[in-house]
Scaffold this motif. Structure first.
Motif: not given
Lengths: 404, 186
Positions: A105, A212, A217
């Motif tokens: 990201k 993550s 995300m």
């Protein structure tokens, strides 16, 4: 031998004496050699860069991205690779030593106390640094437990360390990712100074993949890419084809349907860089050769004029015992002396010019003895080739006509 | 002696081994040179013939001493350069130019330039010196000086052939050959 040395002596005397002729020939040859030097240096630079990249990428590794090549080119994000693909690859290919998921990201806000910045966040495993052959220079790497239990820890890139902590040690400090995910810094990745395609590799943070995906995300299924490192031995091409068929089968793609993933290998990167520099090399190469040929004609022309002007000199040399060969030697040595000096001058000009070019644009240049040897050899050849006709004309002058 | 177009220069070229006769033989120092190759003639010129021309033919970009050393550059004998330089200085002394060794030809008068050319003709100790109108560009006083040098050289045993149409110059010679329409009559 004595005679040849005397020919060289005569040639040197003339080169120094006919200054205007020497100047013009020297100048035109050095321009041609300068451009050729730059071309050789940029070709070498491009390959150096490609090999550097492969070294960092890992020669035995491939990177699988989600999405076909066409979709990636349009910037469309493709969700195709999943964590279950990782498991399946690990089981199906025992020769794949490392199978590392990557969930990225970019442009994510980060902060430490009141220092704020943005960077690329990569969710991965403890094998990330190993799969990229990218050692941790300070602190320690992510551990198996960190990843397995989804601990809030991170590895930071060199650039991030400098931005957030200046000179202080970041180890053990806690930074905030996306304003709400606190992560303790376990280590700092070593410096990867070379930027690739305008990307600063040092500007990134690595966190456990679970963290993550769940917290950043908000997508627990799809990942961005898979990095695979194979055992050395069999050709990478073979692995790539097997992997492609395997993934097509897993993603239930029918015949005629294009891949929903892209496999990038080091060879492909080299091919891409070669294609990029190839067109540049061709256009530069043609102009370099053209300018060298033009300088050759300038030289031949000036030397023919010089032979006319020096008819009396040639006549008296012949009268006192010079053979045709002596006259030929003297003139061809004159021209090659000038062009080889032009070669040295041209190399220096090319070196200076491309240092300038490299400082203006990020253009890879690599100077080595190779660039010098090629430039010098070409300059000597220019002198020999284009000096031959005037030298022959001088040698074939009849002494009787010449001293009339 | 002879008028222009009489064949003087052609004869001189053959005697000086710059050209070969279309018929007949030319024996120089006991060697038949009439059928020699270009390279062989060059070697013979280098060893046995010295040339002095009307327009001197000195290399304007080289010093006097370098000009005089010119024939030594093409000698088959491997005389060291220092030795050749000593020899060049010696010949310069013979023609009275020892203090002009490092001058350029253009810094010298016509008579001095011709004396330098004579020194160049002498450096390889030739048996034969061929002079084509050697005083053609000089005034009478200077010409007399040049002729005095030739007379002395002749006394020392050098064969000197002078091509001229000037009877005053011809008067210096011990032997005069007249040429008319390619034929000699003594």
């Amino acid at each position: 031998m004595n005679r040849l040395i005397n020919n060289i002596r005569s040639a040197m005397y003339a080169v120094v004496s006919f200054k205007l002729r020497t100047f013009f020939c020297l100048f035109s040859v050095s321009l041609g050699i300068a451009s050729i030097t730059v071309i050789v240096a940029s070709v070498e630079g491009a390959y150096q860069k490609a090999y550097d990249f492969v070294e960092k990428f890992g020669p035995e590794t491939v990177l699988v991205f989600g999405g076909s090549e066409e979709q990636r080119a349009t910037g469309e994000k493709m969700k195709a690779l999943t964590l279950s693909d990782i498991k399946a690859i690990e089981e199906a290919f025992p020769t794949a030593v490392l199978v590392v998921p990557i969930a990225m990201k970019g442009g994510t806000g980060i902060s430490y106390k009141d220092v704020k910045s943005q960077t690329l966040i990569i969710g991965s495993t403890e094998d990330y640094s190993r799969s990229w052959a990218w050692p941790v220079m300070e602190g320690s790497d992510l551990s198996h437990e960190d990843v397995a239990f989804g601990k809030n820890v991170c590895l930071i890139g060199n650039q991030v360390a400098v931005t957030l902590f200046k000179d202080a040690s970041p180890i053990g400090k806690t930074i905030l990712i996306n304003t709400k995910i606190p992560c303790r810094v376990t280590g700092v990745l070593s410096d990867r100074s070379a930027s690739q395609m305008g990307l600063n590799l040092n500007d990134r943070i690595i966190i456990p993949i679970g963290v993550s995906m769940k917290k950043l995300m908000k997508d627990t299924k799809y990942i961005s890419a898979i990095k695979i490192k194979y055992q050395t031995g069999r050709s990478l091409k073979h692995w790539i084809e097997e992997l492609r068929l395997f993934l097509r089968d897993r993603h239930q793609l029918k015949e005629g349907q294009s891949d929903d993933f892209t496999i990038v290998s080091p060879e492909e990167i080299i091919r891409f860089l070669a294609a990029l520099t190839g067109s540049l090399v061709v256009s530069l190469g043609i102009s370099g050769i053209v300018s060298l040929v033009v300088s050759g004609f300038v030289l031949a022309n000036l030397f023919l004029l010089s032979v006319k002007e020096r008819t009396g000199e040639i006549g008296i040399r012949r009268a006192v015992g010079a053979k045709k060969r002596d006259i030929f030697n003297q003139f061809i040595i004159e021209s090659s002396l000038i062009t080889s000096a032009g070669g040295v001058l041209g190399f220096l000009m090319g070196y200076g010019g491309s240092r300038l070019l490299a400082s203006i644009a990020d253009f890879p240049m690599h100077f080595s003895w190779k660039a010098f040897v090629i430039g010098f050899a070409l300059s000597v050849v220019t002198g020999l080739v284009f000096g031959a006709a005037p030298a022959r004309a001088a040698a074939n002058l009849s002494p009787i006509e010449a001293i009339r | 002696m002879g008028a222009s177009g009489s064949g003087k220069t052609t004869l001189m070229n053959i005697i000086g081994c710059l050209d070969t006769p279309s018929s007949g033989t030319y024996i120089l120092n006991g060697r038949d040179v009439s059928h020699m190759s270009d390279d062989e003639l060059s070697a013979v010129r280098n060893e046995t013939v010295g040339f002095v021309f009307q327009s001197f033919f000195l290399l304007h970009y080289a010093s006097i001493i370098e000009n005089i050393l010119l024939p030594t550059l093409y000698s088959s004998s491997r005389t060291p350069r220092d030795e050749a330089k000593d020899k060049a200085m010696e010949t310069l002394r013979e023609v009275g130019l020892e203090d002009r060794a490092d001058f350029r030809p253009r810094q010298l008068s016509g008579g001095q330039q011709q004396r330098a050319a004579i020194a160049r003709a002498l450096i390889n100790d030739p048996d034969l010196i061929i002079c084509d109108e050697p005083t053609g560009q000089l005034d009478t006083t200077t010409a007399a000086g040049i002729m005095k040098i030739f007379t002395e050289l002749n006394k020392k045993g050098k064969t000197i052939i002078i091509v001229t149409h000037d009877s005053a110059i011809a008067a210096y010679a011990g032997n005069t050959v007249h040429i008319k329409d390619g034929l000699t009559d003594e």
